[in-house]
Write a protein that holds these residues in place. Structure first.
Motif, PDB file in Angstrom:
ATOM      1  N   THR A 242     -31.105  -3.429  -8.202  1.00  0.00           N
ATOM      2  CA  THR A 242     -30.342  -3.197  -9.423  1.00  0.00           C
ATOM      3  C   THR A 242     -29.615  -4.483  -9.785  1.00  0.00           C
ATOM      4  OG1 THR A 242     -28.243  -2.500  -8.400  1.00  0.00           O
ATOM      5  CG2 THR A 242     -29.926  -0.808  -8.708  1.00  0.00           C
ATOM      6  N   ARG A 243     -29.366  -4.636 -11.081  1.00  0.00           N
ATOM      7  CA  ARG A 243     -28.594  -5.776 -11.567  1.00  0.00           C
ATOM      8  C   ARG A 243     -27.586  -5.277 -12.603  1.00  0.00           C
ATOM      9  NH1 ARG A 243     -30.101  -7.425  -7.673  1.00  0.00           N
ATOM     10  NH2 ARG A 243     -31.257  -9.321  -7.139  1.00  0.00           N
ATOM     11  N   GLY A 244     -26.322  -5.522 -12.295  1.00  0.00           N
ATOM     12  CA  GLY A 244     -25.255  -5.146 -13.207  1.00  0.00           C
ATOM     13  C   GLY A 244     -25.176  -3.662 -13.497  1.00  0.00           C
ATOM     14  N   LEU A 245     -25.611  -2.840 -12.567  1.00  0.00           N
ATOM     15  CA  LEU A 245     -25.696  -1.399 -12.826  1.00  0.00           C
ATOM     16  C   LEU A 245     -24.289  -0.808 -12.971  1.00  0.00           C
ATOM     17  CD1 LEU A 245     -28.020   0.584 -13.230  1.00  0.00           C
ATOM     18  CD2 LEU A 245     -27.703   1.325 -10.867  1.00  0.00           C
ATOM     19  N   THR A 246     -24.071  -0.140 -14.087  1.00  0.00           N
ATOM     20  CA  THR A 246     -22.735   0.340 -14.450  1.00  0.00           C
ATOM     21  C   THR A 246     -22.832   1.723 -15.077  1.00  0.00           C
ATOM     22  OG1 THR A 246     -21.930  -1.914 -14.862  1.00  0.00           O
ATOM     23  CG2 THR A 246     -20.709  -0.126 -15.907  1.00  0.00           C
ATOM     24  N   LYS A 247     -21.873   2.584 -14.723  1.00  0.00           N
ATOM     25  CA  LYS A 247     -21.742   3.881 -15.377  1.00  0.00           C
ATOM     26  C   LYS A 247     -20.272   4.135 -15.683  1.00  0.00           C
ATOM     27  CE  LYS A 247     -23.029   7.783 -17.117  1.00  0.00           C
ATOM     28  NZ  LYS A 247     -23.882   7.818 -18.331  1.00  0.00           N
ATOM     29  N   GLN A 248     -20.003   4.343 -16.973  1.00  0.00           N
ATOM     30  CA  GLN A 248     -18.656   4.651 -17.424  1.00  0.00           C
ATOM     31  C   GLN A 248     -18.589   6.081 -17.920  1.00  0.00           C
ATOM     32  OE1 GLN A 248     -17.995   1.752 -20.488  1.00  0.00           O
ATOM     33  NE2 GLN A 248     -17.316   0.168 -19.072  1.00  0.00           N
ATOM     34  N   TYR A 249     -17.491   6.755 -17.589  1.00  0.00           N
ATOM     35  CA  TYR A 249     -17.204   8.080 -18.124  1.00  0.00           C
ATOM     36  C   TYR A 249     -15.847   8.025 -18.823  1.00  0.00           C
ATOM     37  CZ  TYR A 249     -20.902   9.915 -15.077  1.00  0.00           C
ATOM     38  OH  TYR A 249     -22.107  10.171 -14.447  1.00  0.00           O
ATOM     39  N   ALA A 250     -15.853   8.075 -20.146  1.00  0.00           N
ATOM     40  CA  ALA A 250     -14.607   8.057 -20.933  1.00  0.00           C
ATOM     41  C   ALA A 250     -13.689   6.913 -20.495  1.00  0.00           C
ATOM     42  CB  ALA A 250     -13.886   9.397 -20.803  1.00  0.00           C
ATOM     43  N   GLY A 251     -14.310   5.757 -20.315  1.00  0.00           N
ATOM     44  CA  GLY A 251     -13.529   4.574 -19.957  1.00  0.00           C
ATOM     45  C   GLY A 251     -13.365   4.356 -18.468  1.00  0.00           C
ATOM     46  N   LEU A 252     -13.659   5.365 -17.666  1.00  0.00           N
ATOM     47  CA  LEU A 252     -13.566   5.224 -16.204  1.00  0.00           C
ATOM     48  C   LEU A 252     -14.860   4.640 -15.665  1.00  0.00           C
ATOM     49  CD1 LEU A 252     -12.204   5.869 -13.420  1.00  0.00           C
ATOM     50  CD2 LEU A 252     -13.364   8.081 -13.539  1.00  0.00           C
ATOM     51  N   HIS A 253     -14.755   3.582 -14.863  1.00  0.00           N
ATOM     52  CA  HIS A 253     -15.936   2.968 -14.253  1.00  0.00           C
ATOM     53  C   HIS A 253     -16.261   3.681 -12.949  1.00  0.00           C
ATOM     54  CE1 HIS A 253     -15.044  -0.239 -17.118  1.00  0.00           C
ATOM     55  NE2 HIS A 253     -16.253  -0.715 -16.886  1.00  0.00           N
ATOM     56  N   ALA A 254     -17.219   4.603 -12.982  1.00  0.00           N
ATOM     57  CA  ALA A 254     -17.656   5.270 -11.753  1.00  0.00           C
ATOM     58  C   ALA A 254     -18.443   4.295 -10.878  1.00  0.00           C
ATOM     59  CB  ALA A 254     -18.499   6.492 -12.083  1.00  0.00           C
ATOM     60  N   VAL A 255     -19.261   3.465 -11.536  1.00  0.00           N
ATOM     61  CA  VAL A 255     -20.006   2.384 -10.875  1.00  0.00           C
ATOM     62  C   VAL A 255     -19.893   1.170 -11.787  1.00  0.00           C
ATOM     63  CG1 VAL A 255     -22.282   1.570 -10.113  1.00  0.00           C
ATOM     64  CG2 VAL A 255     -21.618   3.956  -9.723  1.00  0.00           C
ATOM     65  N   GLU A 256     -19.625   0.009 -11.196  1.00  0.00           N
ATOM     66  CA  GLU A 256     -19.376  -1.166 -12.033  1.00  0.00           C
ATOM     67  C   GLU A 256     -20.096  -2.402 -11.497  1.00  0.00           C
ATOM     68  OE1 GLU A 256     -15.617  -3.439 -14.194  1.00  0.00           O
ATOM     69  OE2 GLU A 256     -15.241  -1.946 -12.635  1.00  0.00           O
ATOM     70  N   ASP A 257     -21.039  -2.895 -12.296  1.00  0.00           N
ATOM     71  CA  ASP A 257     -21.712  -4.176 -12.052  1.00  0.00           C
ATOM     72  C   ASP A 257     -22.258  -4.298 -10.630  1.00  0.00           C
ATOM     73  OD1 ASP A 257     -21.376  -5.244 -14.632  1.00  0.00           O
ATOM     74  OD2 ASP A 257     -19.313  -5.813 -14.165  1.00  0.00           O
ATOM     75  N   VAL A 258     -23.025  -3.301 -10.204  1.00  0.00           N
ATOM     76  CA  VAL A 258     -23.580  -3.320  -8.846  1.00  0.00           C
ATOM     77  C   VAL A 258     -24.928  -4.038  -8.841  1.00  0.00           C
ATOM     78  CG1 VAL A 258     -24.515  -1.922  -6.970  1.00  0.00           C
ATOM     79  CG2 VAL A 258     -22.364  -1.272  -8.067  1.00  0.00           C
ATOM     80  N   ASP A 259     -25.002  -5.098  -8.040  1.00  0.00           N
ATOM     81  CA  ASP A 259     -26.252  -5.779  -7.719  1.00  0.00           C
ATOM     82  C   ASP A 259     -26.655  -5.337  -6.321  1.00  0.00           C
ATOM     83  OD1 ASP A 259     -26.035  -7.121 -10.117  1.00  0.00           O
ATOM     84  OD2 ASP A 259     -25.338  -9.002  -9.225  1.00  0.00           O
TER      85      ASP A 259
END
Length: 235
Positions: A6-23
């Motif tokens: 993965t590169r830069g894998l990110t998941k936001q929920y209503a502004g909350l970063h559950a996962v942020e920029d995972v390589d």
């Protein structure tokens, strides 16, 4: 060879970063453990790998192909198999038929029956082949789910909390199973049982607050002060 990345894998929920920029890079043939405190983002991260959760941004690469937008069933067809934190067996069907449903994705006829028997034997459920799945204990349903993954002969097997609900003897058998599978299958293991993690993983990735906190061999992770403070409770 890198099988999954993965590169830069990110998941936001209503502004909350559950996962942020995972390589993240998982070489073929490796057993990788993914650990971290509750709420660290492990399940969300795995959901994005499997295609059950759409990333906010970033990419997922499997066997050199960008699969970031592929649905889950197409990722399975490429050779990914996974079990969930909550069992997803068909409770009203027999143990054998649950595994047969998964086997039919790649086999037909008499080959299905042989593959089912082999997969159930691998996870220690060979003597329960005639039972109804819903009559199994929770721990045995987890093992049934693993058999459903194994029968697909996946290139990548993702196991989310597989030892939850298992008796101590079954956990020991699970460790033996993972070591045996590592000869032919790449494994990503999300697990809280640290004896399982330390004894089966080649490399451990630690998530905390949606980011990679540390990565390395089990001995290095066990000695890492930041990991101890965040997760292992010895800091």
């Amino acid at each position: 060879m890198t099988l999954l990345s993965t590169r830069g894998l990110t998941k936001q929920y209503a502004g909350l970063h559950a996962v942020e920029d995972v390589d993240f890079d998982l070489p073929q043939g490796q057993v990788r453990a993914l650990i971290g405190p509750n709420g660290a983002g492990k399940t969300t991260f795995v959901g994005m790998l499997c295609g059950r959760i759409a990333p906010t941004r970033g990419t997922v690469i499997f066997d050199g192909k960008d699969i970031s937008t592929l649905p889950a069933h197409k990722r399975i067809a490429l050779g990914m198999a996974y079990t969930f934190q909550i069992t997803s067996v068909f409770a009203n069907l027999g143990v054998a038929e649950n595994v047969a449903l998964a086997a039919r994705r790649r086999l037909q006829g008499a080959a299905v029956q042989d593959a089912v028997a082999d997969a159930l034997a691998q996870v220690g459920l060979g003597d329960r082949i005639d039972q109804t799945a819903g009559d199994l204990s929770y721990g045995h349903q987890r093992l049934l789910e693993i058999a459903m993954g194994l029968v697909q002969k996946p290139r990548l097997l993702i196991l989310d909390e597989p030892t939850q609900g298992l008796a101590e003897s079954e956990v020991a058998a699970f460790k033996t199973l993972i070591r045996a599978l590592s000869d032919t299958t790449t494994i990503l293991l999300i697990e809280h049982n640290m004896s399982v993690v330390m004894e089966t993983a080649d490399v451990i990735t630690v998530l905390n607050f949606g980011r990679v906190l540390a990565e390395g061999a089990p001995s290095d992770i066990h000695a890492d002060a930041a990991v101890q403070a965040a997760y292992l409770g010895t800091g």
